[in-house]
Design a protein around this motif. Structure first.
Motif, PDB file in Angstrom:
ATOM      1  N   GLY A 182       7.437   8.676   8.298  1.00 46.53           N
ATOM      2  CA  GLY A 182       7.984   7.903   7.552  1.00 46.53           C
ATOM      3  C   GLY A 182       9.149   7.527   7.169  1.00 46.53           C
ATOM      4  N   LYS A 183      10.597   7.513   8.087  1.00 45.85           N
ATOM      5  CA  LYS A 183      11.874   7.644   8.039  1.00 45.85           C
ATOM      6  C   LYS A 183      12.154   6.106   7.715  1.00 45.85           C
ATOM      7  N   THR A 184      11.555   5.194   8.742  1.00 40.04           N
ATOM      8  CA  THR A 184      11.541   4.044   8.164  1.00 40.04           C
ATOM      9  C   THR A 184      12.072   3.430   7.039  1.00 40.04           C
ATOM     10  N   LEU A 185      10.604   3.326   6.625  1.00 42.02           N
ATOM     11  CA  LEU A 185      10.306   3.123   5.246  1.00 42.02           C
ATOM     12  C   LEU A 185      11.927   3.505   3.881  1.00 42.02           C
ATOM     13  N   GLY A 202       0.877  -1.232   0.017  1.00 43.19           N
ATOM     14  CA  GLY A 202      -0.131   0.214  -0.312  1.00 43.19           C
ATOM     15  C   GLY A 202       1.052   1.321   0.306  1.00 43.19           C
ATOM     16  N   TYR A 203       2.196   1.150  -0.405  1.00 40.86           N
ATOM     17  CA  TYR A 203       2.851   2.224   0.354  1.00 40.86           C
ATOM     18  C   TYR A 203       3.385   2.463  -1.944  1.00 40.86           C
ATOM     19  N   VAL A 204       2.438   3.883  -1.860  1.00 45.28           N
ATOM     20  CA  VAL A 204       2.417   3.880  -3.178  1.00 45.28           C
ATOM     21  C   VAL A 204       2.796   5.521  -3.585  1.00 45.28           C
ATOM     22  N   ILE A 205       2.357   6.524  -3.243  1.00 44.40           N
ATOM     23  CA  ILE A 205       3.153   8.233  -3.117  1.00 44.40           C
ATOM     24  C   ILE A 205       4.052   7.932  -1.908  1.00 44.40           C
ATOM     25  N   PRO A 206       4.730   8.464  -2.200  1.00 41.56           N
ATOM     26  CA  PRO A 206       6.185   8.543  -1.104  1.00 41.56           C
ATOM     27  C   PRO A 206       5.731  10.191   0.105  1.00 41.56           C
ATOM     28  N   GLN A 241       9.890  14.575  11.644  1.00 41.17           N
ATOM     29  CA  GLN A 241       8.738  14.054  12.908  1.00 41.17           C
ATOM     30  C   GLN A 241       8.789  12.413  12.690  1.00 41.17           C
ATOM     31  N   THR A 242       8.039  12.596  14.249  1.00 41.85           N
ATOM     32  CA  THR A 242       7.745  11.296  14.039  1.00 41.85           C
ATOM     33  C   THR A 242       6.442  10.670  13.189  1.00 41.85           C
ATOM     34  N   GLY A 243       6.818   9.727  12.655  1.00 43.87           N
ATOM     35  CA  GLY A 243       5.375   9.357  12.013  1.00 43.87           C
ATOM     36  C   GLY A 243       5.754   9.514  10.674  1.00 43.87           C
ATOM     37  N   VAL A 274       9.784  12.895   3.344  1.00 44.11           N
ATOM     38  CA  VAL A 274      10.738  12.602   3.730  1.00 44.11           C
ATOM     39  C   VAL A 274      11.091  11.788   3.090  1.00 44.11           C
ATOM     40  N   GLN A 275      10.544  10.462   2.633  1.00 43.80           N
ATOM     41  CA  GLN A 275      11.344  10.056   1.413  1.00 43.80           C
ATOM     42  C   GLN A 275      11.286  10.935   0.250  1.00 43.80           C
ATOM     43  N   LEU A 276      10.660  11.810  -0.134  1.00 43.91           N
ATOM     44  CA  LEU A 276      11.054  12.137  -1.336  1.00 43.91           C
ATOM     45  C   LEU A 276      11.688  12.857  -1.769  1.00 43.91           C
TER      46      LEU A 276
HETATM   47  N1  LIG Z   1       4.587   5.686   1.386  1.00 43.29           N
HETATM   48  C1  LIG Z   1       4.016   5.557   2.532  1.00 43.29           C
HETATM   49  N2  LIG Z   1       2.655   5.616   2.475  1.00 43.29           N
HETATM   50  C2  LIG Z   1       1.293   5.382   2.891  1.00 43.29           C
HETATM   51  N3  LIG Z   1       2.122   4.750   4.391  1.00 43.29           N
HETATM   52  C3  LIG Z   1       3.049   4.796   4.753  1.00 43.29           C
HETATM   53  C4  LIG Z   1       4.437   5.320   3.689  1.00 43.29           C
HETATM   54  N4  LIG Z   1       5.572   5.861   4.608  1.00 43.29           N
HETATM   55  C5  LIG Z   1       5.085   5.343   5.617  1.00 43.29           C
HETATM   56  N5  LIG Z   1       3.728   4.985   6.012  1.00 43.29           N
HETATM   57  C6  LIG Z   1       3.301   4.660   7.018  1.00 43.29           C
HETATM   58  O1  LIG Z   1       2.806   5.380   7.629  1.00 43.29           O
HETATM   59  C7  LIG Z   1       3.048   5.484   9.028  1.00 43.29           C
HETATM   60  C8  LIG Z   1       4.578   5.773  10.022  1.00 43.29           C
HETATM   61  O2  LIG Z   1       5.918   5.465   8.813  1.00 43.29           O
HETATM   62  P1  LIG Z   1       7.139   5.244   9.884  1.00 43.29           P
HETATM   63  O3  LIG Z   1       7.070   4.040  11.004  1.00 43.29           O
HETATM   64  O4  LIG Z   1       8.244   4.918   8.690  1.00 43.29           O
HETATM   65  O5  LIG Z   1       7.569   6.977  10.478  1.00 43.29           O
HETATM   66  P2  LIG Z   1       9.012   6.971  10.780  1.00 43.29           P
HETATM   67  O6  LIG Z   1       9.190   8.551  11.153  1.00 43.29           O
HETATM   68  O7  LIG Z   1      10.181   5.909  11.473  1.00 43.29           O
HETATM   69  O8  LIG Z   1       8.270   7.496  12.978  1.00 43.29           O
HETATM   70  P3  LIG Z   1       8.994   7.157  14.129  1.00 43.29           P
HETATM   71  O9  LIG Z   1      10.189   8.652  14.037  1.00 43.29           O
HETATM   72  O10 LIG Z   1       8.136   7.159  15.398  1.00 43.29           O
HETATM   73  O11 LIG Z   1      10.132   5.565  14.038  1.00 43.29           O
HETATM   74  C9  LIG Z   1       3.277   3.707   9.457  1.00 43.29           C
HETATM   75  O12 LIG Z   1       2.145   3.415   9.305  1.00 43.29           O
HETATM   76  C10 LIG Z   1       4.273   3.506   7.707  1.00 43.29           C
HETATM   77  O13 LIG Z   1       3.689   1.988   7.277  1.00 43.29           O
END
Ligand SMILES: Nc1ncnc2c1ncn2[C@@H]1O[C@H](COP(=O)(O)OP(=O)(O)OP(=O)(O)O)[C@@H](O)[C@H]1O
Length: 390
Positions: A116-119, A86-90, A112-114, A93-95
């Protein structure tokens, strides 16, 4: 190469303001709607500002899909899996980060938290890993077991084959070496067939390295997730002191644990005093109050402070009860108190001038993991914090 992920929310600041109006100890908290002041654009520290501006302004890149961003870097079956999940649009931070990460340079992801850094870092990892090789090629170091479990789950989800692909290349394996886990079972796994990605807490990682069970000679990517150093907390305190310029303040620090004493470490309170006194624009007059000082020293320290305002006292909870320093305008919880009662006692060291209209503040410096603890105090003591960001 190294890739560091830190969150701006790493250090959170919560401040509650106290107005003391009655002669008796009855905190009259000012209720304020929590404000989220940290909602600023993610920042990739290693980018130059012009890089970021250029990228944000380019229409093409701002509408790019994850597929487009990953094309030519991440294997096709991984991209398909990413889309299937379900990850289609970055995310923003991913972009911003992915083109930079794919270039192979070291990077600090600071957002900031959440966001999308992990992906972002997992995609970079999957772009360099050779899943056919039986060797640890990427290591993610996490501060807590909980975060480790979360990261492992996402990594395994992405590493799995897309459902329409029954055959094809072997997918990479992910091992979690987390404190409190079954390290013995992992030992045999590591010897039999090393995983491609390891997610580890520092304690477990050191154990495995010391015993030569885990080998990192083939490791190409190192991620330190949630970088939060004591130093960072120190800097936050320093900034707060500079912004607040408190007339008289008490900074509460935890007592040193027995384990740390036995290990011969310096007490945290001494380290903080040294830091404050040696910092630029320094605080030359920092006092100290802790259990290990003898009675005479403690009494001398207190009577010196009572002589007038303008003090900065760094103390353990020994100063939280009974100590009457009416000039205190600011309390800083450098370490969060053990429980709500202790919070209340610490807070009660300020606002002790019944007929003064001076505003007093209680500020807690907390990490993301401690956020729920402060929320518990808020519920129990029925007050509300305002969230700040430094
Ligand atoms: N490109 C994307 N499209 C849709 N959902 C996404 C995408 N990238 C990340 N997410 C969702 O966003 C949520 C937060 O992502 P993630 O845990 O990677 O954030 P984070 O920046 O690493 O947060 P933290 O600092 O708390 O570790 C997760 O539920 C993840 O599945």
């Amino acid at each position: 190469m190294a890739c560091f992920s830190a969150t701006q929310l790493h250090t959170l600041l919560w401040t509650s303001s106290l107005n003391r109006t009655s002669h008796h100890f009855k905190p009259n908290y000012t209720y304020r709607t929590p404000k989220f002041l940290f909602r600023q654009k993610p920042l990739i520290a290693s980018f130059s500002t012009s890089d970021i501006e250029a990228r944000t302004e380019t229409k093409d890149s701002s509408t790019a899909t994850l597929r487009e961003l990953c094309h030519g870097h991440v294997p096709e079956h991984v991209i398909r899996r990413v889309e299937e999940v379900g990850y289609v649009i970055p995310t923003e931070v991913q972009l911003l980060a992915l083109p930079f990460l794919y270039s192979g340079r070291d990077c600090v992801l600071h957002a900031q938290t959440g966001s999308g850094k992990t992906l972002a870092y997992l995609l970079q990892m999957l772009s360099v890993i050779d899943s056919q090789r039986s060797a640890v090629q990427a290591l993610i170091v996490v501060p807590t077991r909980e975060l480790g479990m979360q990261v492992t789950k996402v990594a395994r989800t992405l590493a799995a084959k897309p459902s329409e692909l029954k055959s094809g290349p072997k997918s990479c394996t992910v091992m979690a070496l987390l404190d409190g886990g079954m390290l013995n079972r992992h030992k045999s796994w590591l010897k039999a067939e090393p995983p491609t990605i390891v997610v580890a807490t520092m304690g477990s990682l050191c154990q495995m390295l010391e015993k030569h069970i885990l080998k990192l000679d083939s490791c190409q990517v190192l991620v330190v997730d949630e970088v939060c150093t004591k130093r960072e907390k120190n800097q936050v305190l320093l900034s707060l002191l500079q912004v607040d310029s408190p007339e008289s303040a008490i900074i509460f620090v935890s007592e040193q644990s027995e384990k740390s004493k036995k290990a011969g470490n310096a007490p945290p309170i001494t380290l903080l005093v040294d830091f404050l006194m040696s910092s630029s624009g320094g605080f030359s007059n920092v006092s100290l109050l802790e259990e290990d000082m003898n009675f005479n020293k403690r009494a001398a320290s207190l009577s010196e402070l009572r002589g007038g305002g303008g003090y900065l006292l760094v103390a353990t909870d020994i100063a939280a009860r009974g100590v009457d320093l009416p000039e205190t305008t600011h309390i800083y919880n450098f370490d969060i108190p053990k429980d709500a009662v202790n919070y209340l006692h610490r807070a009660g060291r300020t606002g002790r001038k019944p007929f003064s209209d001076k505003k007093c503040f209680v500020t807690s410096i907390i990490t993301v993991e401690e956020r729920f603890v402060l929320q518990r105090f808020e519920n129990e003591l029925m007050f509300c914090c305002e969230q700040l960001f430094v």
